[in-house]
Enzyme design. Structure first.
Site, PDB file in Angstrom:
ATOM      1  N   ARG A  61       0.823  -1.197   0.044  1.00  0.00           N
ATOM      2  CA  ARG A  61      -0.098  -0.069   0.034  1.00  0.00           C
ATOM      3  C   ARG A  61       0.843   1.289  -0.161  1.00  0.00           C
ATOM      4  NH1 ARG A  61      -2.542  -3.741   3.077  1.00  0.00           N
ATOM      5  NH2 ARG A  61      -1.674  -2.840   4.833  1.00  0.00           N
ATOM      6  N   GLU A  98       2.694  -5.531  13.627  1.00  0.00           N
ATOM      7  CA  GLU A  98       1.618  -5.596  14.624  1.00  0.00           C
ATOM      8  C   GLU A  98       1.012  -6.750  14.544  1.00  0.00           C
ATOM      9  OE1 GLU A  98      -1.587  -2.908  13.702  1.00  0.00           O
ATOM     10  OE2 GLU A  98      -2.376  -2.927  15.610  1.00  0.00           O
TER      11      GLU A  98
HETATM   12  P1  AMP Z   1       3.753  -1.303  11.781  1.00  0.00           P
HETATM   13  O1  AMP Z   1       5.158  -2.188  11.196  1.00  0.00           O
HETATM   14  O2  AMP Z   1       3.439  -1.880  13.068  1.00  0.00           O
HETATM   15  O3  AMP Z   1       3.757   0.042  11.950  1.00  0.00           O
HETATM   16  O4  AMP Z   1       2.586  -1.659  10.697  1.00  0.00           O
HETATM   17  C1  AMP Z   1       2.584  -1.044   9.651  1.00  0.00           C
HETATM   18  C2  AMP Z   1       2.202  -1.812   8.348  1.00  0.00           C
HETATM   19  O5  AMP Z   1       1.312  -2.705   8.692  1.00  0.00           O
HETATM   20  C3  AMP Z   1       1.769  -0.923   7.212  1.00  0.00           C
HETATM   21  O6  AMP Z   1       2.488  -1.340   5.980  1.00  0.00           O
HETATM   22  C4  AMP Z   1       0.532  -1.047   7.368  1.00  0.00           C
HETATM   23  O7  AMP Z   1      -0.289  -0.988   6.102  1.00  0.00           O
HETATM   24  C5  AMP Z   1       0.077  -2.261   8.155  1.00  0.00           C
HETATM   25  N1  AMP Z   1      -0.876  -2.392   9.101  1.00  0.00           N
HETATM   26  C6  AMP Z   1      -0.606  -2.296  10.586  1.00  0.00           C
HETATM   27  N2  AMP Z   1      -1.503  -2.231  11.098  1.00  0.00           N
HETATM   28  C7  AMP Z   1      -2.568  -1.874  10.559  1.00  0.00           C
HETATM   29  C8  AMP Z   1      -3.957  -1.605  10.619  1.00  0.00           C
HETATM   30  N3  AMP Z   1      -4.514  -1.589  11.638  1.00  0.00           N
HETATM   31  N4  AMP Z   1      -4.787  -1.288   9.586  1.00  0.00           N
HETATM   32  C9  AMP Z   1      -4.295  -1.287   8.147  1.00  0.00           C
HETATM   33  N5  AMP Z   1      -2.694  -1.707   7.984  1.00  0.00           N
HETATM   34  C10 AMP Z   1      -2.101  -1.678   9.142  1.00  0.00           C
END
Ligand code: AMP
Length: 175
Positions: A61, A98
């Site tokens: 994305r 996450e």
């Molecule tokens: P992080 O590494 O935890 O900051 O997660 C960010 C990545 O995971 C990004 O590429 C987001 O597209 C995806 N992502 C994580 N949590 C979500 C969420 N609640 N909704 C949509 N995409 C998420």
């Protein structure tokens, strides 16, 4: 205001991709070409003055607005991809999401030493993904000039992890 337009357009999907996660679905934004143009212009406007040489977008994305942002800034776009997708010689970095684990890759010839790179992704959660992207950029002796996101989940404190690389974090809508 752009933040409220984004919040109105985003679809919250409960328990995707696993129980307890509220997934922020940006696909409704993509159907609104005027809002997409406004998002690109707002991001480009916020980044004025950072002297960005390259936009690096994170699969998948982060490619959507990363590419349009690179076009708006008139600079190259570089894809940071999940393991096994880039065809040429790559460098790798493993990290925790996450929800789950992943490895990111970058073509080893994609950046020149000293280039100032803006990292773009659709959403900042825990920061693990953009920390991995930052490590890849530094491995190639390029500089993390800043970060841009459409959405920031502030309650997960991802921003604090990014401070080690750059103080410049921009998100159009925060939760
Ligand atoms: P992080 O590494 O935890 O900051 O997660 C960010 C990545 O995971 C990004 O590429 C987001 O597209 C995806 N992502 C994580 N949590 C979500 C969420 N609640 N909704 C949509 N995409 C998420």
């Amino acid at each position: 205001m752009i933040a409220s337009k984004i919040k109105q357009a985003i679809r919250d999907v409960a328990d995707f991709p696993k129980p307890g996660i509220v997934f922020k679905d940006i696909t409704p934004i993509l159907k609104d070409s005027r809002l997409c143009a406004e998002i690109t212009a707002s991001l480009a406007n916020q980044l004025n003055g950072l002297k960005i040489d390259v936009v690096a977008g994170i699969e998948s994305r982060g490619f959507l607005f990363g590419m349009s942002l690179a076009q708006a800034l008139n600079v190259p776009f570089v894809p940071i991809r999940k393991a096994g997708k880039l065809p040429h010689k790559t460098i790798q970095y493993a990290y925790a999401l996450e929800y789950g684990n992943a490895v990111l890759e970058l073509h080893e010839d994609s950046l020149l030493p000293g280039q100032r790179v803006l990292i773009h992704d659709d959403l900042l959660a825990t920061g693990g993904t953009v920390v991995a992207a930052s490590e890849l950029i530094q491995k190639l002796n390029a500089v993390v000039a800043g970060y841009s996101f459409i959405i920031s989940l502030d309650f997960l404190n991802g921003k604090e992890r990014l401070m080690a690389y750059s103080p410049n974090h921009f998100a159009l809508a925060a939760y």
